[in-house]
Design a protein around this motif. Structure first.
Motif, PDB file in Angstrom:
ATOM      1  N   GLY A   1       0.873  -1.482  -0.065  1.00 14.17           N
ATOM      2  CA  GLY A   1       0.097   0.093  -0.107  1.00 14.17           C
ATOM      3  C   GLY A   1       1.040   1.763  -0.219  1.00 14.17           C
ATOM      4  N   ILE A   2       0.539   2.294   0.796  1.00  6.54           N
ATOM      5  CA  ILE A   2       1.194   3.685   0.487  1.00  6.54           C
ATOM      6  C   ILE A   2       2.482   3.885   1.292  1.00  6.54           C
ATOM      7  CG2 ILE A   2       1.463   5.569   1.885  1.00  6.54           C
ATOM      8  CD1 ILE A   2      -2.236   5.583   1.653  1.00  6.54           C
TER       9      ILE A   2
ATOM     10  N   ALA B   1       4.395   2.254  -1.258  1.00  2.94           N
ATOM     11  CA  ALA B   1       5.275   3.091  -2.649  1.00  2.94           C
ATOM     12  C   ALA B   1       6.344   4.133  -1.495  1.00  2.94           C
ATOM     13  CB  ALA B   1       3.553   4.055  -2.752  1.00  2.94           C
TER      14      ALA B   1
ATOM     15  N   ASN C   1       3.750   5.358   9.678  1.00  2.00           N
ATOM     16  CA  ASN C   1       2.342   4.841   8.520  1.00  2.00           C
ATOM     17  C   ASN C   1       1.548   3.736   9.492  1.00  2.00           C
ATOM     18  OD1 ASN C   1       1.633   4.651   5.835  1.00  2.00           O
ATOM     19  ND2 ASN C   1       1.699   2.696   5.819  1.00  2.00           N
TER      20      ASN C   1
ATOM     21  N   THR D   1      -7.862   6.520  -1.091  1.00  6.32           N
ATOM     22  CA  THR D   1      -6.347   6.579  -1.768  1.00  6.32           C
ATOM     23  C   THR D   1      -6.304   4.879  -2.213  1.00  6.32           C
ATOM     24  OG1 THR D   1      -5.273   7.962  -0.179  1.00  6.32           O
ATOM     25  CG2 THR D   1      -3.984   6.367  -1.569  1.00  6.32           C
TER      26      THR D   1
ATOM     27  N   SER E   1      -5.518   1.935  -2.367  1.00  6.92           N
ATOM     28  CA  SER E   1      -4.499   1.407  -1.233  1.00  6.92           C
ATOM     29  C   SER E   1      -4.647   0.145  -0.800  1.00  6.92           C
ATOM     30  CB  SER E   1      -4.984   1.471   0.161  1.00  6.92           C
ATOM     31  OG  SER E   1      -5.625   1.197   0.935  1.00  6.92           O
ATOM     32  N   ASP E   2      -3.808  -0.779  -0.748  1.00  3.17           N
ATOM     33  CA  ASP E   2      -4.439  -2.409  -0.750  1.00  3.17           C
ATOM     34  C   ASP E   2      -5.560  -2.357  -0.048  1.00  3.17           C
ATOM     35  OD1 ASP E   2      -2.716  -3.107  -2.302  1.00  3.17           O
ATOM     36  OD2 ASP E   2      -1.189  -3.571  -0.637  1.00  3.17           O
TER      37      ASP E   2
ATOM     38  N   THR F   1      -4.074   7.973  -5.895  1.00  2.00           N
ATOM     39  CA  THR F   1      -3.038   6.666  -6.161  1.00  2.00           C
ATOM     40  C   THR F   1      -2.019   6.526  -4.630  1.00  2.00           C
ATOM     41  OG1 THR F   1      -0.702   7.309  -7.482  1.00  2.00           O
ATOM     42  CG2 THR F   1      -3.051   6.296  -8.506  1.00  2.00           C
ATOM     43  N   VAL F   2      -1.648   5.579  -4.531  1.00  2.25           N
ATOM     44  CA  VAL F   2      -0.565   5.671  -3.757  1.00  2.25           C
ATOM     45  C   VAL F   2       0.249   6.276  -4.099  1.00  2.25           C
ATOM     46  CG1 VAL F   2      -1.031   3.364  -2.373  1.00  2.25           C
ATOM     47  CG2 VAL F   2       0.684   3.294  -4.324  1.00  2.25           C
ATOM     48  N   GLU F   3       0.875   6.336  -4.860  1.00  7.24           N
ATOM     49  CA  GLU F   3       1.990   6.763  -5.649  1.00  7.24           C
ATOM     50  C   GLU F   3       2.119   8.751  -5.088  1.00  7.24           C
ATOM     51  OE1 GLU F   3       2.386   3.269  -6.954  1.00  7.24           O
ATOM     52  OE2 GLU F   3       0.375   4.517  -7.408  1.00  7.24           O
TER      53      GLU F   3
END
Length: 264
Positions: free
Chosen positions: A18-19, A22, A89, A187, A189-190, A229-231
């Motif tokens: 996920g985040i 990234a 995080n 987001t 994310s996963d 997006t996580v990016e």
């Protein structure tokens, strides 16, 4: 603008997907050494392989632990190299009616979302101050300012992170160490993908289209009218971890797509 983190070591908690992943990839691409954190050897191993493929030659340490307890944080701290960049995080979230969220639920969220950052910062910040350079970042949420009625327990912990980061920025004032918060909005994310898995299977719709529908129904104030997006979240984090952000400390920086409806 070139971000160079050569010679810096970054610990990103909950960074196997996920985040978090990234963020470590973005930091590694700028030259940082990485400490991956996850709750199992299997997830750490997969993340190492993925990071090595994305950034050949990156130096990776691993720290296997669940940060929802003091013992878990202690396990991460053992054997760590000097940490220049700490990205808090690690976090849990989930919908729950306020009246059915008991003390154990509140305690679980508080320990993981708030106390993990308290404990790691307490251990790692003094050395950063001594070296006169460091970055501490808390991955909060737009829910810190836009408390969801169905996740009051979560929103409160995210607001607490903003207060913690602001206070720590004052603790480190004038030292060359900065402390900031990042506030993502919805987001891709996963975790969001897992939450939408049944709906994807039932409807055949893409994750992106379901995320957009979620944003428009649950966060209609969004200006970008889609999930990030996580990016996109990681890009902000990488910048705030860099030497280029040296005049930004004690700030709460939004990557929420404009969900929080104000101009400050």
């Amino acid at each position: 603008m070139k971000i160079d983190l050569s010679g810096k070591t970054a610990l990103v908690t909950a960074s196997t997907g996920g985040i978090g992943f990234a963020i470590v990839q973005g930091l590694a691409e700028c030259g940082a050494d990485i400490v991956l954190n996850g709750r199992s050897e299997a997830t750490i191993s997969r993340a190492q392989q993925k990071l090595n493929a994305a950034v050949p030659g990156v130096k990776i340490h691993s720290a296997i632990a669940d940060l929802g307890s003091a013992q878990g944080v202690d396990a991460v701290l053992k054997g760590l190299p000097h940490i220049d960049i700490l990205v808090n995080n690690a976090g849990i979230y989930g919908q729950k009616d306020f009246y059915s969220a008991d003390d154990d639920t509140w305690e679980q969220y508080w320990q993981t979302n708030v106390m993990s950052g308290v404990r790691l910062s307490r251990a790692l910040l003094p050395k950063m101050v001594e070296k006169e350079w460091g970055r501490v970042v808390f991955i909060s949420s737009e829910s810190a300012r836009n408390i969801p009625a169905d996740m009051v327990h979560y929103g409160v912990t995210k607001t607490a992170q903003l207060a913690l980061a602001r206070g720590l920025a004052k603790v480190a004032a004038g030292s060359g160490v900065t402390v900031n918060s990042i506030l993502p909005g919805p987001t891709l994310s996963d975790g969001f993908a897992s939450m939408m898995a049944e709906e994807i299977a039932r409807t055949g719709k893409s994750l992106e289209s379901l995320a957009k529908a979620f944003v428009m129904s649950q966060r209609p104030s969004s200006v970008i009218q889609r999930a990030a997006t996580v990016e996109e979240v990681a890009n902000m984090v990488v910048y705030i971890c860099s030497p280029l952000s040296s005049a930004t400390s004690g700030a709460a920086l939004r990557v929420d797509g404009g969900v929080v409806d104000d101009i400050v």
